[in-house]
Scaffold this motif. Structure first.
Motif, PDB file in Angstrom:
ATOM      1  N   ALA A 210      11.144   0.799  -8.991  1.00  0.00           N
ATOM      2  CA  ALA A 210      10.776   0.635  -7.587  1.00  0.00           C
ATOM      3  C   ALA A 210      11.578   1.610  -6.722  1.00  0.00           C
ATOM      4  CB  ALA A 210      11.032  -0.800  -7.143  1.00  0.00           C
ATOM      5  N   ARG A 211      10.886   2.395  -5.947  1.00  0.00           N
ATOM      6  CA  ARG A 211      11.522   3.370  -5.043  1.00  0.00           C
ATOM      7  C   ARG A 211      10.964   3.193  -3.636  1.00  0.00           C
ATOM      8  NH1 ARG A 211      15.135   7.249  -7.526  1.00  0.00           N
ATOM      9  NH2 ARG A 211      15.274   6.497  -9.680  1.00  0.00           N
ATOM     10  N   ILE A 212      11.690   3.716  -2.663  1.00  0.00           N
ATOM     11  CA  ILE A 212      11.297   3.596  -1.258  1.00  0.00           C
ATOM     12  C   ILE A 212      10.573   4.862  -0.842  1.00  0.00           C
ATOM     13  CG2 ILE A 212      12.120   3.282   1.102  1.00  0.00           C
ATOM     14  CD1 ILE A 212      14.549   1.848  -0.085  1.00  0.00           C
TER      15      ILE A 212
ATOM     16  N   PHE B  21       7.152   1.614  -3.865  1.00  0.00           N
ATOM     17  CA  PHE B  21       6.151   2.025  -4.858  1.00  0.00           C
ATOM     18  C   PHE B  21       6.849   2.204  -6.208  1.00  0.00           C
ATOM     19  CE2 PHE B  21       8.025   5.963  -3.480  1.00  0.00           C
ATOM     20  CZ  PHE B  21       8.013   6.785  -4.588  1.00  0.00           C
ATOM     21  N   SER B  22       6.084   2.256  -7.263  1.00  0.00           N
ATOM     22  CA  SER B  22       6.614   2.436  -8.612  1.00  0.00           C
ATOM     23  C   SER B  22       6.586   3.917  -8.968  1.00  0.00           C
ATOM     24  CB  SER B  22       5.793   1.640  -9.627  1.00  0.00           C
ATOM     25  OG  SER B  22       5.926   0.244  -9.389  1.00  0.00           O
TER      26      SER B  22
ATOM     27  N   GLU C 171       1.361   8.537  -3.133  1.00  0.00           N
ATOM     28  CA  GLU C 171       2.625   7.827  -2.923  1.00  0.00           C
ATOM     29  C   GLU C 171       3.798   8.793  -2.795  1.00  0.00           C
ATOM     30  OE1 GLU C 171       1.579   3.823  -5.561  1.00  0.00           O
ATOM     31  OE2 GLU C 171       2.485   5.592  -6.515  1.00  0.00           O
ATOM     32  N   MET C 172       3.650   9.966  -3.406  1.00  0.00           N
ATOM     33  CA  MET C 172       4.694  10.985  -3.359  1.00  0.00           C
ATOM     34  C   MET C 172       4.071  12.335  -3.048  1.00  0.00           C
ATOM     35  SD  MET C 172       7.195  10.040  -6.606  1.00  0.00           S
ATOM     36  CE  MET C 172       8.301  11.415  -6.236  1.00  0.00           C
ATOM     37  N   SER C 173       4.933  13.334  -2.862  1.00  0.00           N
ATOM     38  CA  SER C 173       4.491  14.705  -2.667  1.00  0.00           C
ATOM     39  C   SER C 173       5.198  15.572  -3.702  1.00  0.00           C
ATOM     40  CB  SER C 173       4.835  15.181  -1.253  1.00  0.00           C
ATOM     41  OG  SER C 173       4.506  16.547  -1.081  1.00  0.00           O
TER      42      SER C 173
ATOM     43  N   VAL D 113      16.488   4.214  -4.268  1.00  0.00           N
ATOM     44  CA  VAL D 113      16.322   2.783  -4.520  1.00  0.00           C
ATOM     45  C   VAL D 113      16.932   2.015  -3.353  1.00  0.00           C
ATOM     46  CG1 VAL D 113      16.337   3.095  -7.014  1.00  0.00           C
ATOM     47  CG2 VAL D 113      18.487   2.675  -5.818  1.00  0.00           C
ATOM     48  N   THR D 114      16.654   0.732  -3.316  1.00  0.00           N
ATOM     49  CA  THR D 114      17.094  -0.103  -2.182  1.00  0.00           C
ATOM     50  C   THR D 114      18.610  -0.065  -2.002  1.00  0.00           C
ATOM     51  OG1 THR D 114      15.212  -1.573  -2.581  1.00  0.00           O
ATOM     52  CG2 THR D 114      16.981  -2.414  -1.191  1.00  0.00           C
ATOM     53  N   ALA D 115      19.360  -0.023  -3.119  1.00  0.00           N
ATOM     54  CA  ALA D 115      20.822  -0.033  -3.029  1.00  0.00           C
ATOM     55  C   ALA D 115      21.377   1.197  -2.327  1.00  0.00           C
ATOM     56  CB  ALA D 115      21.411  -0.138  -4.433  1.00  0.00           C
ATOM     57  N   GLU D 116      20.584   2.255  -2.192  1.00  0.00           N
ATOM     58  CA  GLU D 116      21.073   3.496  -1.580  1.00  0.00           C
ATOM     59  C   GLU D 116      20.816   3.562  -0.078  1.00  0.00           C
ATOM     60  OE1 GLU D 116      20.550   7.143  -4.339  1.00  0.00           O
ATOM     61  OE2 GLU D 116      18.958   5.770  -4.946  1.00  0.00           O
TER      62      GLU D 116
END
Length: 479
Positions: free
Chosen positions: A321-323, A330-331, A397-399, A407-410
């Motif tokens: 999971a990434r932001i 999104f995955s 979802e990406m470029s 990730v959320t922790a960052e």
């Protein structure tokens, strides 16, 4: 020029005045040779496919070489002081396309209405657009350290902004500015990266009044004092050009236009990443390159999948999971490069080597990560583990180019810059990946992402894509 002793700087001060002529002539000769090679490539292509019975009509078009060089000069490509790579790429591409279009129109006029924009011209145009930036980069890398390259520059101000300016000029000699001294009454007697800091009186004793120094680089403090402005007025008459560098960290640096507002200097900044109507070229570039590149590398993808299965037990692909844009989760897909139960392996490793926990918490990476498989280490060093993210690009979802997906922790590490990060899509590659990767600090990574968002353009994307090829081939900062 070195950053050790100040003596080389003093000898350069006492040398005769140097202008940008040598630099400009070197680039002009490189461009002329590259254009001739590009046209030759187009003619060879036509000769190989259809044959050429009469070469004389092509030879009659040789004066167009001077048209190319004149247009390049009008576009500021021979000013001596190097443009930013994206701006140079933009000007070269647009001016080259314009002249080749003019050449095609002239050919139609000379040969008659049945003639058209031939494959010969198209091939020559495409080859020149590719080779011109490359040849210029080679010339700068080869000659930038020569004493005749560029011009001497005096930096006014020894504060943080002046320090960064000197460091940048020494680190990028191809820029064309060679710092010979730093003027500052307050820090007299010191040196910045080997460049002596002195008073104006000391500089005047070293340089005769008839010597006009090409550049004064004014490293402006955030809030200029009256003394600083007075110093600038006093020194300004000794320099033919004055380059103002305001201390605006993380602000837009590309695509800035000077404006006059009621007699006052203004800087107009277009933050193109925030303009919806300017985003369609980026999406078209993503789709075209991803579809073409994806088809070409299908055999490679199959070989990588087979190697992963043979090397270790587990699945071929891995998602996390990434932001992304607007903060949506999104995955992000990758080839699996870690062993099974990777989290448990990491916890056990950090318990046995507690001194590495600080490295993990600081960078979210370990130089010698025990979770990485043998094939995974190769994939990571070549960045091929990220190839499945082409699927994320196709889904929107990406470029291909963008900030590093986090990730959320960052989020906490981005602080008040996180909202800026979420204004654009994450990228498979980006400024961080081509600027040292894991050799940079986390704060520098964040600044790279901020710079990209503030200064985005399709030309910056092209530049990063080209630099990505170089970075992958030489595996800079990858582990």
């Amino acid at each position: 020029m070195t950053s050790g002793s100040a003596l080389p700087q003093v000898r350069y001060i006492n040398s005769r005045p140097r202008r940008f002529w040598n630099t400009s002539l070197c680039l002009l000769a490189s461009d002329a040779l590259t254009l001739l090679l590009s046209v030759a490539a187009g003619l060879i292509f036509k000769w190989a496919i259809h044959g050429i019975s009469d070469w004389e009509p092509y030879l009659r078009l040789w004066p167009f070489l001077f048209v190319f060089l004149a247009v390049y000069a009008l576009m500021g490509l021979y000013s001596g002081l190097a443009l930013s790579p994206p701006a140079e790429l933009q000007r070269i591409t647009l001016s080259t396309a314009f002249v080749f279009f003019t050449l095609a129109a002239a050919t139609v006029s000379i040969r008659g209405g049945r003639s058209y924009f031939t494959w010969t011209t198209l091939i020559a145009a495409l080859v020149s657009v590719i080779l011109l930036p490359l040849s210029r980069a080679i010339v700068r890398r080869r000659f930038a350290m020569e004493p005749w390259w560029g011009a001497p520059a005096v930096v006014i101000g020894a504060g943080p902004a002046g320090n960064r300016a000197v460091r940048a000029m020494l680190a990028e000699p191809g820029l064309g500015l060679k710092p010979i001294a730093v003027l500052d009454e307050e820090f007299e007697g010191r040196a910045i990266h080997g460049v002596p800091v002195m008073t104006y009186q000391e500089l005047a004793r070293m340089i005769p009044d008839t010597y006009q120094i090409s550049y004064a680089v004014v490293a402006m403090p955030e809030f200029p004092s009256a003394g600083f402005l007075s110093m600038l007025e006093s020194y300004g008459l000794r320099f033919t050009r004055i380059l103002m560098i305001p201390d605006l960290s993380n602000f837009c640096a590309l695509w800035v236009n000077a404006k006059v507002v009621g007699g006052m200097l203004g800087l107009e900044v277009c933050q193109q990443a925030f303009v919806p109507g300017l985003q369609w070229p980026k999406r078209v570039l993503d789709l075209v390159l991803t579809l073409i590149g994806g088809v070409l590398i299908l055999p490679l993808l199959a070989l990588i999948a087979l190697a992963i299965l043979i090397d270790s037990r587990g699945r071929v692909f891995y998602s996390q999971a990434r932001i992304g844009r607007d903060g949506k989760i999104f995955s992000a897909w990758k080839f699996r490069s870690m062993v099974r139960n990777a989290d448990a392996v990491l916890d056990d490793y950090l318990d046995r080597y507690p001194h590495l926990r600080e490295e993990w918490e600081r960078d979210h990476k370990l130089r010698n990560d025990p979770r990485i498989t043998r094939v995974g280490r190769i994939l990571r060093r070549t960045s091929m583990d990220e190839l499945p993210q082409l699927w994320n690009v196709l889904k929107g979802e990406m470029s291909l180019v963008g900030p590093r997906p986090i990730v959320t922790a960052e989020i906490v590490k981005y602080g008040n810059k996180f909202d800026l990060y979420t204004r654009v899509k994450s990228g498979i590659t980006g400024l961080w990946q081509v600027s040292g990767r894991n050799d940079t600090s986390y704060e520098e990574r964040v600044n790279f992402d901020v710079f990209y968002v503030r200064n985005w353009s399709v030309w910056l994307d092209f530049y990063i894509l080209c630099r990505t090829i170089e970075t992958v081939l030489f595996r800079k900062g990858a582990y």
